[in-house]
Write a protein that holds these residues in place. Structure first.
Motif, PDB file in Angstrom:
ATOM      1  N   ALA A   1       5.134  -0.243 -14.995  1.00 54.55           N
ATOM      2  CA  ALA A   1       4.201   0.671 -15.663  1.00 54.55           C
ATOM      3  C   ALA A   1       4.769   1.200 -16.969  1.00 54.55           C
ATOM      4  O   ALA A   1       4.020   1.624 -17.860  1.00 54.55           O
ATOM      5  N   ARG A   2       6.098   1.221 -17.078  1.00 55.39           N
ATOM      6  CA  ARG A   2       6.791   1.640 -18.308  1.00 55.39           C
ATOM      7  C   ARG A   2       6.409   3.055 -18.752  1.00 55.39           C
ATOM      8  O   ARG A   2       6.301   3.342 -19.939  1.00 55.39           O
ATOM      9  N   GLU A   3       6.191   3.933 -17.780  1.00 52.58           N
ATOM     10  CA  GLU A   3       5.867   5.316 -18.123  1.00 52.58           C
ATOM     11  C   GLU A   3       7.092   6.218 -17.997  1.00 52.58           C
ATOM     12  O   GLU A   3       7.350   7.047 -18.854  1.00 52.58           O
ATOM     13  N   CYS A   4       7.821   6.076 -16.895  1.00 49.77           N
ATOM     14  CA  CYS A   4       9.011   6.901 -16.701  1.00 49.77           C
ATOM     15  C   CYS A   4      10.256   6.014 -16.709  1.00 49.77           C
ATOM     16  O   CYS A   4      10.178   4.791 -16.593  1.00 49.77           O
ATOM     17  N   ASP A   5      11.398   6.648 -16.847  1.00 47.10           N
ATOM     18  CA  ASP A   5      12.675   5.949 -16.939  1.00 47.10           C
ATOM     19  C   ASP A   5      13.348   5.949 -15.564  1.00 47.10           C
ATOM     20  O   ASP A   5      13.845   6.974 -15.109  1.00 47.10           O
ATOM     21  N   VAL A   6      13.343   4.808 -14.890  1.00 45.81           N
ATOM     22  CA  VAL A   6      13.998   4.687 -13.584  1.00 45.81           C
ATOM     23  C   VAL A   6      15.486   4.450 -13.834  1.00 45.81           C
ATOM     24  O   VAL A   6      15.893   3.377 -14.274  1.00 45.81           O
TER      25      VAL A   6
ATOM     26  N   ASP B   1       0.833  -1.202   0.000  1.00 41.08           N
ATOM     27  CA  ASP B   1       0.000   0.000   0.000  1.00 41.08           C
ATOM     28  C   ASP B   1       0.869   1.254   0.000  1.00 41.08           C
ATOM     29  O   ASP B   1       0.562   2.235  -0.686  1.00 41.08           O
ATOM     30  N   VAL B   2       1.950   1.240   0.787  1.00 41.71           N
ATOM     31  CA  VAL B   2       2.853   2.385   0.837  1.00 41.71           C
ATOM     32  C   VAL B   2       3.466   2.642  -0.536  1.00 41.71           C
ATOM     33  O   VAL B   2       3.468   3.774  -1.048  1.00 41.71           O
ATOM     34  N   ALA B   3       3.989   1.586  -1.156  1.00 40.62           N
ATOM     35  CA  ALA B   3       4.674   1.744  -2.446  1.00 40.62           C
ATOM     36  C   ALA B   3       3.708   2.202  -3.539  1.00 40.62           C
ATOM     37  O   ALA B   3       4.037   3.075  -4.349  1.00 40.62           O
ATOM     38  N   ARG B   4       2.512   1.634  -3.566  1.00 40.81           N
ATOM     39  CA  ARG B   4       1.545   2.022  -4.596  1.00 40.81           C
ATOM     40  C   ARG B   4       1.026   3.445  -4.360  1.00 40.81           C
ATOM     41  O   ARG B   4       0.733   4.168  -5.320  1.00 40.81           O
ATOM     42  N   HIS B   5       0.921   3.837  -3.102  1.00 43.54           N
ATOM     43  CA  HIS B   5       0.506   5.197  -2.767  1.00 43.54           C
ATOM     44  C   HIS B   5       1.464   6.213  -3.383  1.00 43.54           C
ATOM     45  O   HIS B   5       1.043   7.278  -3.855  1.00 43.54           O
ATOM     46  N   ILE B   6       2.751   5.875  -3.390  1.00 43.89           N
ATOM     47  CA  ILE B   6       3.768   6.762  -3.962  1.00 43.89           C
ATOM     48  C   ILE B   6       3.799   6.652  -5.473  1.00 43.89           C
ATOM     49  O   ILE B   6       3.783   7.663  -6.192  1.00 43.89           O
ATOM     50  N   ALA B   7       3.837   5.423  -5.991  1.00 43.68           N
ATOM     51  CA  ALA B   7       3.956   5.218  -7.436  1.00 43.68           C
ATOM     52  C   ALA B   7       2.783   5.827  -8.196  1.00 43.68           C
ATOM     53  O   ALA B   7       2.955   6.353  -9.309  1.00 43.68           O
ATOM     54  N   ASP B   8       1.605   5.778  -7.603  1.00 46.37           N
ATOM     55  CA  ASP B   8       0.427   6.345  -8.279  1.00 46.37           C
ATOM     56  C   ASP B   8       0.574   7.839  -8.530  1.00 46.37           C
ATOM     57  O   ASP B   8      -0.039   8.389  -9.459  1.00 46.37           O
ATOM     58  N   GLN B   9       1.368   8.505  -7.705  1.00 40.10           N
ATOM     59  CA  GLN B   9       1.561   9.944  -7.873  1.00 40.10           C
ATOM     60  C   GLN B   9       2.393  10.288  -9.105  1.00 40.10           C
ATOM     61  O   GLN B   9       2.418  11.431  -9.544  1.00 40.10           O
ATOM     62  N   LEU B  10       3.088   9.302  -9.641  1.00 42.67           N
ATOM     63  CA  LEU B  10       3.946   9.530 -10.805  1.00 42.67           C
ATOM     64  C   LEU B  10       3.302   9.045 -12.097  1.00 42.67           C
ATOM     65  O   LEU B  10       3.961   8.989 -13.131  1.00 42.67           O
ATOM     66  N   ALA B  11       2.031   8.689 -12.034  1.00 41.74           N
ATOM     67  CA  ALA B  11       1.326   8.270 -13.240  1.00 41.74           C
ATOM     68  C   ALA B  11       1.349   9.400 -14.264  1.00 41.74           C
ATOM     69  O   ALA B  11       1.039  10.546 -13.958  1.00 41.74           O
ATOM     70  N   GLY B  12       1.773   9.080 -15.458  1.00 42.26           N
ATOM     71  CA  GLY B  12       1.856  10.080 -16.516  1.00 42.26           C
ATOM     72  C   GLY B  12       3.173  10.814 -16.585  1.00 42.26           C
ATOM     73  O   GLY B  12       3.409  11.574 -17.527  1.00 42.26           O
ATOM     74  N   HIS B  13       4.038  10.632 -15.582  1.00 40.11           N
ATOM     75  CA  HIS B  13       5.346  11.286 -15.614  1.00 40.11           C
ATOM     76  C   HIS B  13       6.270  10.498 -16.525  1.00 40.11           C
ATOM     77  O   HIS B  13       6.478   9.301 -16.332  1.00 40.11           O
ATOM     78  N   THR B  14       6.839  11.148 -17.520  1.00 45.96           N
ATOM     79  CA  THR B  14       7.629  10.441 -18.522  1.00 45.96           C
ATOM     80  C   THR B  14       9.119  10.755 -18.448  1.00 45.96           C
ATOM     81  O   THR B  14       9.896  10.231 -19.239  1.00 45.96           O
ATOM     82  N   GLY B  15       9.530  11.614 -17.557  1.00 44.97           N
ATOM     83  CA  GLY B  15      10.943  11.971 -17.473  1.00 44.97           C
ATOM     84  C   GLY B  15      11.747  10.956 -16.675  1.00 44.97           C
ATOM     85  O   GLY B  15      11.211  10.011 -16.100  1.00 44.97           O
ATOM     86  N   PRO B  16      13.061  11.156 -16.609  1.00 42.63           N
ATOM     87  CA  PRO B  16      13.918  10.258 -15.833  1.00 42.63           C
ATOM     88  C   PRO B  16      13.709  10.445 -14.334  1.00 42.63           C
ATOM     89  O   PRO B  16      13.510  11.556 -13.858  1.00 42.63           O
ATOM     90  N   VAL B  17      13.749   9.345 -13.596  1.00 45.69           N
ATOM     91  CA  VAL B  17      13.551   9.354 -12.150  1.00 45.69           C
ATOM     92  C   VAL B  17      14.639   8.519 -11.484  1.00 45.69           C
ATOM     93  O   VAL B  17      14.923   7.396 -11.912  1.00 45.69           O
ATOM     94  N   ALA B  18      15.250   9.070 -10.450  1.00 47.71           N
ATOM     95  CA  ALA B  18      16.127   8.304  -9.563  1.00 47.71           C
ATOM     96  C   ALA B  18      15.438   8.216  -8.217  1.00 47.71           C
ATOM     97  O   ALA B  18      14.781   9.164  -7.779  1.00 47.71           O
ATOM     98  N   LEU B  19      15.577   7.087  -7.551  1.00 48.85           N
ATOM     99  CA  LEU B  19      14.910   6.854  -6.279  1.00 48.85           C
ATOM    100  C   LEU B  19      15.940   6.780  -5.164  1.00 48.85           C
ATOM    101  O   LEU B  19      16.953   6.081  -5.297  1.00 48.85           O
TER     102      LEU B  19
END
Length: 257
Positions: free
Chosen positions: A114-119, A76-94
């Motif tokens: 999800a294959r939306e952003c580049d981790v 639930d914690v991880a999905r709560h965060i990941a859902d906020q990046l829906a539609g974000h297509t830029g590069p992301v570092a965690l």
């Protein structure tokens, strides 16, 4: 008769850089230790170059979300965060500190699926390996006094009136985060495709010296381990050295792309 309107949901992601990062700007998504929110990462924006946008995560039960119900499941914690990046297509570092490390790992997997952003990178600091829970009584089941004492020993709380007051305010969130970690098994989730960098304090007496290498089995990419002066809690005086390690790694990743 007037009816009260529902309050709008509080922000999960707090952008400490530009409110609208350029498409090619790297978003550094930062998840703190148990019970903490986005505030520890506010100063980071002054320590990173302009091409990095620092974004802190604020989970329910802390800071402006203090009155919201906490999440006690890692999924639930991880999905709560990941859902906020829906539609974000830029590069992301965690980035994840302590409890935030396993959370960042699972968020990274969800974003990759999800294959939306580049981790581009997962970075952990003082982070236990997902699914590795020490034998004995679980931390989230400790009494308030014992839980507080364990946090003081780890350097996450000060031993005094102020520290105790902060603990009493955040205990429910701290306990929820420990429960999420201690009741979660990462065995079914496999690995992450992004490369992993782990950072540990040279004097960390909480994790010991063998935890970093276990992270190596959780990536399909390259694994790197670094150490820095300090104990287990690296978001205090150790912040500049930690951020320097992170920026150097992300710069190397950027140059190699």
């Amino acid at each position: 008769m007037t009816t009260s309107q529902p309050r709008p949901p509080r922000k999960v992601l707090v952008d400490f850089g530009s409110p609208e990062p350029a498409p090619r700007r790297l978003r550094l998504l930062c998840i703190a230790h148990a019970g903490a929110g986005a505030a520890p990462f506010g100063p980071w924006s002054g320590l990173v170059p302009d091409w990095i946008s620092v974004v802190g995560v604020r989970l329910p039960g802390r800071e402006s979300r203090l009155r919201e119900n906490v999440l006690t499941s890692m999924e639930d914690v991880a999905r709560h965060i990941a859902d906020q990046l829906a539609g974000h297509t830029g590069p992301v570092a965690l980035f994840g500190h302590c409890f935030g490390g396993p959370v960042a790992f699972r968020v990274g997997q969800l974003l990759e699926n999800a294959r939306e952003c580049d981790v581009v990178r997962l970075i952990t600091a003082s982070a236990p390996v997902p699914g590795r829970v020490p034998a004995g009584r679980l931390t989230h089941e400790l009494s308030s006094d014992d839980l507080y004492a364990s946090l003081v020993a780890a350097g996450a709380m000060s031993d005094g009136p102020n520290g105790r007051s902060i603990f009493e305010l955040t205990e429910h969130a701290i306990r929820a985060d420990f429960q999420a970690f201690e009741t979660w098994s990462a065995q079914d989730f496999g690995r992450i495709r992004a490369p992993i960098l782990t950072v540990n304090g040279e004097d960390d007496r909480v994790l010991g010296g063998d935890s970093s290498d276990e992270w190596a089995s959780l990536t399909e990419g390259r694994f790197t381990s670094r150490s820095t002066p300090g104990g287990h809690f690296l978001l205090g005086d150790g912040t500049p050295a930690l951020v320097d390690i992170i920026v150097r790694q992300l710069a190397d990743d950027h140059a190699g792309r």
